[in-house]
Design a protein around this motif. Structure first.
Motif, PDB file in Angstrom:
ATOM      1  N   ALA A  18      41.405  49.537  56.636  1.00 44.97           N
ATOM      2  CA  ALA A  18      40.988  48.454  56.346  1.00 44.97           C
ATOM      3  C   ALA A  18      39.816  48.667  55.028  1.00 44.97           C
ATOM      4  O   ALA A  18      39.404  47.322  54.773  1.00 44.97           O
ATOM      5  CB  ALA A  18      39.762  48.451  57.298  1.00 44.97           C
ATOM      6  N   ARG A  19      39.529  49.308  54.287  1.00 47.62           N
ATOM      7  CA  ARG A  19      38.528  49.667  53.402  1.00 47.62           C
ATOM      8  C   ARG A  19      38.972  48.997  52.466  1.00 47.62           C
ATOM      9  O   ARG A  19      38.496  48.335  51.296  1.00 47.62           O
ATOM     10  CB  ARG A  19      37.824  51.073  53.121  1.00 47.62           C
ATOM     11  N   GLU A  20      40.254  49.770  51.796  1.00 50.11           N
ATOM     12  CA  GLU A  20      41.096  49.780  50.634  1.00 50.11           C
ATOM     13  C   GLU A  20      41.572  48.160  50.687  1.00 50.11           C
ATOM     14  O   GLU A  20      41.183  47.548  49.550  1.00 50.11           O
ATOM     15  CB  GLU A  20      42.235  50.536  50.880  1.00 50.11           C
ATOM     16  N   LEU A  21      42.094  47.582  51.975  1.00 53.10           N
ATOM     17  CA  LEU A  21      42.508  45.893  52.242  1.00 53.10           C
ATOM     18  C   LEU A  21      41.138  45.108  52.111  1.00 53.10           C
ATOM     19  O   LEU A  21      41.303  44.365  51.032  1.00 53.10           O
ATOM     20  CB  LEU A  21      42.511  45.642  53.310  1.00 53.10           C
ATOM     21  N   MET A  22      39.711  45.230  51.908  1.00 51.36           N
ATOM     22  CA  MET A  22      39.054  44.013  51.731  1.00 51.36           C
ATOM     23  C   MET A  22      38.560  44.970  50.523  1.00 51.36           C
ATOM     24  O   MET A  22      37.635  43.628  49.927  1.00 51.36           O
ATOM     25  CB  MET A  22      37.647  44.612  53.025  1.00 51.36           C
ATOM     26  N   VAL A  23      38.218  46.107  50.101  1.00 52.92           N
ATOM     27  CA  VAL A  23      37.521  45.924  49.073  1.00 52.92           C
ATOM     28  C   VAL A  23      38.672  45.360  47.979  1.00 52.92           C
ATOM     29  O   VAL A  23      38.132  44.617  46.364  1.00 52.92           O
ATOM     30  CB  VAL A  23      37.261  47.659  48.341  1.00 52.92           C
ATOM     31  N   ASN A  24      39.951  46.210  47.437  1.00 52.85           N
ATOM     32  CA  ASN A  24      40.738  45.240  47.006  1.00 52.85           C
ATOM     33  C   ASN A  24      41.051  43.926  46.187  1.00 52.85           C
ATOM     34  O   ASN A  24      41.084  43.395  45.375  1.00 52.85           O
ATOM     35  CB  ASN A  24      42.152  45.902  46.966  1.00 52.85           C
ATOM     36  N   THR A  25      40.860  43.256  47.967  1.00 49.26           N
ATOM     37  CA  THR A  25      40.872  41.783  48.035  1.00 49.26           C
ATOM     38  C   THR A  25      39.272  41.309  47.215  1.00 49.26           C
ATOM     39  O   THR A  25      39.664  40.352  46.801  1.00 49.26           O
ATOM     40  CB  THR A  25      40.612  40.897  49.472  1.00 49.26           C
ATOM     41  N   LEU A  26      38.419  41.640  46.898  1.00 48.90           N
ATOM     42  CA  LEU A  26      37.057  41.514  46.938  1.00 48.90           C
ATOM     43  C   LEU A  26      36.880  41.133  44.918  1.00 48.90           C
ATOM     44  O   LEU A  26      36.941  40.812  44.787  1.00 48.90           O
ATOM     45  CB  LEU A  26      35.909  42.119  47.058  1.00 48.90           C
ATOM     46  N   LYS A  27      37.561  43.149  44.922  1.00 46.89           N
ATOM     47  CA  LYS A  27      37.815  42.942  43.093  1.00 46.89           C
ATOM     48  C   LYS A  27      38.773  42.333  42.419  1.00 46.89           C
ATOM     49  O   LYS A  27      38.379  41.411  41.476  1.00 46.89           O
ATOM     50  CB  LYS A  27      38.303  44.248  42.873  1.00 46.89           C
ATOM     51  N   ILE A  28      39.954  41.947  43.399  1.00 53.45           N
ATOM     52  CA  ILE A  28      40.419  40.873  42.467  1.00 53.45           C
ATOM     53  C   ILE A  28      40.019  39.178  42.243  1.00 53.45           C
ATOM     54  O   ILE A  28      40.706  38.929  41.152  1.00 53.45           O
ATOM     55  CB  ILE A  28      42.182  41.060  43.196  1.00 53.45           C
ATOM     56  N   VAL A  29      39.435  38.924  43.419  1.00 53.87           N
ATOM     57  CA  VAL A  29      39.200  37.960  43.047  1.00 53.87           C
ATOM     58  C   VAL A  29      37.646  37.720  42.649  1.00 53.87           C
ATOM     59  O   VAL A  29      37.568  36.589  41.434  1.00 53.87           O
ATOM     60  CB  VAL A  29      38.553  37.115  45.144  1.00 53.87           C
ATOM     61  N   GLN A  30      36.930  38.830  42.346  1.00 51.05           N
ATOM     62  CA  GLN A  30      36.131  38.931  41.525  1.00 51.05           C
ATOM     63  C   GLN A  30      36.408  38.868  39.982  1.00 51.05           C
ATOM     64  O   GLN A  30      35.518  38.493  39.368  1.00 51.05           O
ATOM     65  CB  GLN A  30      34.901  39.446  41.275  1.00 51.05           C
ATOM     66  N   ASP A  31      37.525  39.771  39.477  1.00 53.04           N
ATOM     67  CA  ASP A  31      38.119  39.532  38.189  1.00 53.04           C
ATOM     68  C   ASP A  31      38.300  38.582  37.772  1.00 53.04           C
ATOM     69  O   ASP A  31      38.775  38.434  36.888  1.00 53.04           O
ATOM     70  CB  ASP A  31      39.202  40.467  38.962  1.00 53.04           C
TER      71      ASP A  31
END
Length: 405
Positions: A177-190
């Motif tokens: 769950a952490r990997e999913l949410m963190v990576n989601t935020l990182k890609i939209v922020q990038d």
């Protein structure tokens, strides 16, 4: 020649940095996040939101330059179980291939937020499961994520006892769950770096008991376990919806206080001082669908300002925009009640920032949970700032934010 060019580039970069460090944010902003475009497109009813200083997307669209809200399963490959028991995208976070998810997030963003200079609020609404494993035991419709996680762990480790299986199920679920949410935020922020990105409803308080004005100790401890989420979010979006089951205005006021206070605590511990906080609110009671009384607009929007939130997100369901009568009823409510109150609070926030904080900070009420705060002031159209202190923006300091930081 070369030295002159280098000096010019450095000088221009310095001026840009100085500008960025000197720019300020609105003292308080109300942003419309309801699918009301049907009112203007189908029934030619203009809600006149901007006349009440309510920000909205162009053409009243649900996604635009001011705000974008993603409902699950967007963006990416959000896993969940449907009401009929069908698993979508594997059902649980452990079954989602992260590389495929990240690519899908990028594709969804390119399609739904095409403007690369998007600088609005980016909100991701994932509610089918909680990222803390234990939290899923508190709601019957979320037990499937506990059970399926245990089944997966049992399949992988068939010789383990039940205690070991439970621990592994928890570990695998929370890490995924952490990997999913963190990576989601990182890609939209990038891909859209100017946007203010976060997940709807975090932090939560679960203070559903009458007159419960603070989160339970266990809830606070579980929120602390989500430090990784708050650190990577570039905006916080707590939810302060109200139900009329709370018997008095005071009990509803305390319900909101608990959530806002927890948001302030989380932001101070795990976010940067510049991380904005926007309360997700509505203007209808969740259990009756009737419009809020003015006192509950004060309890939500007014308290959000007093507490130091950067603004509010005004949400509503599509089911409330199904007829001309729906649009006319909302139009009347906005003109008579919601609109004037939002405009008064926004004007008060702006004047307080200008007079008290030299335009370099926002006003926060002293002991905001003990009084009705801005309620008395706006009802009398009085601009008295003596009970407000300044919270300075980046690069400024001092009691009145008049010193360079």
């Amino acid at each position: 020649m070369y030295e002159t060019l280098v000096f010019s580039v450095v000088y221009i970069s310095f001026l840009f940095l100085l500008y960025r460090r000197s720019e300020t944010r609105p003292a308080f902003v109300a942003t419309w996040n309801a699918p009301s475009d049907v009112c203007s497109k189908k029934y030619k009813i203009d809600l006149q939101l901007k006349s009440f200083r309510i920000a909205e997307n162009e053409n009243a669209s649900f996604r635009g330059k001011d705000v974008v809200l993603f409902y699950e399963p967007l963006p990416g490959l959000y896993p969940k179980y449907l009401s009929n028991g069908t698993a979508l995208n594997g059902g649980i976070p452990q079954r989602v291939p992260i590389e495929h998810h990240v690519q899908k997030v990028a594709n969804d963003l390119s399609h739904l937020v095409p403007a690369k200079n998007f600088a609005g609020k980016g909100v991701i609404d994932w509610e089918s499961w909680r990222p803390i494993f234990q939290r899923n035991t508190f709601e019957p419709d979320k037990l499937v994520y506990i059970n399926e996680s245990r089944k997966l762990a049992k399949t992988l480790y068939p010789n383990w006892n039940s205690s070991m299986i439970d621990k592994m199920a928890k570990t695998m679920f929370e890490e995924s769950a952490r990997e999913l949410m963190v990576n989601t935020l990182k890609i939209v922020q990038d891909l859209r770096p100017r946007g203010e990105w976060g997940f709807y409803g975090f932090p939560r308080c679960f203070n559903y008991q009458i007159d419960e004005d603070e989160c339970h100790k266990d809830t606070i401890e579980l929120n602390d376990q989500l430090h990784w989420l708050f650190r990577v979010s570039t905006s916080l979006f707590p939810s302060i919806y109200l139900s009329s089951k709370f018997p008095s205005s005071t009990s509803r006021q305390k319900r909101v206080q608990g959530i806002l206070n927890e948001t302030l605590r989380v932001q101070s511990l795990y976010s940067t001082p510049r991380t904005p906080m926007y309360s997700y609110t509505t203007y209808r009671y969740t259990d009756s669908n009737k419009f809020y009384l003015k006192e509950d607009l004060i309890n939500t929007i007014g308290q959000s300002f007093d507490a130091g939130m950067d603004g509010v997100m005004l949400w509503d369901s599509s089911k409330n925009f199904e007829s001309r009568q729906d649009c006319e009823s909302l139009q009347n409510y906005i003109e008579s009640t919601l609109g004037p109150l939002v405009k008064s609070i926004t004007n008060f926030a702006e004047k307080c920032s200008t007079v008290n904080c030299n335009g370099h900070g926002k006003c926060v009420r002293n002991s905001w949970m003990e009084t009705s705060g801005v309620q008395m002031l706006i009802s009398r159209n009085v601009y008295n700032f003596e009970n407000y202190k300044c919270r300075c923006y980046e690069a400024w300091k001092g009691v009145h934010c008049n010193e360079r930081g």
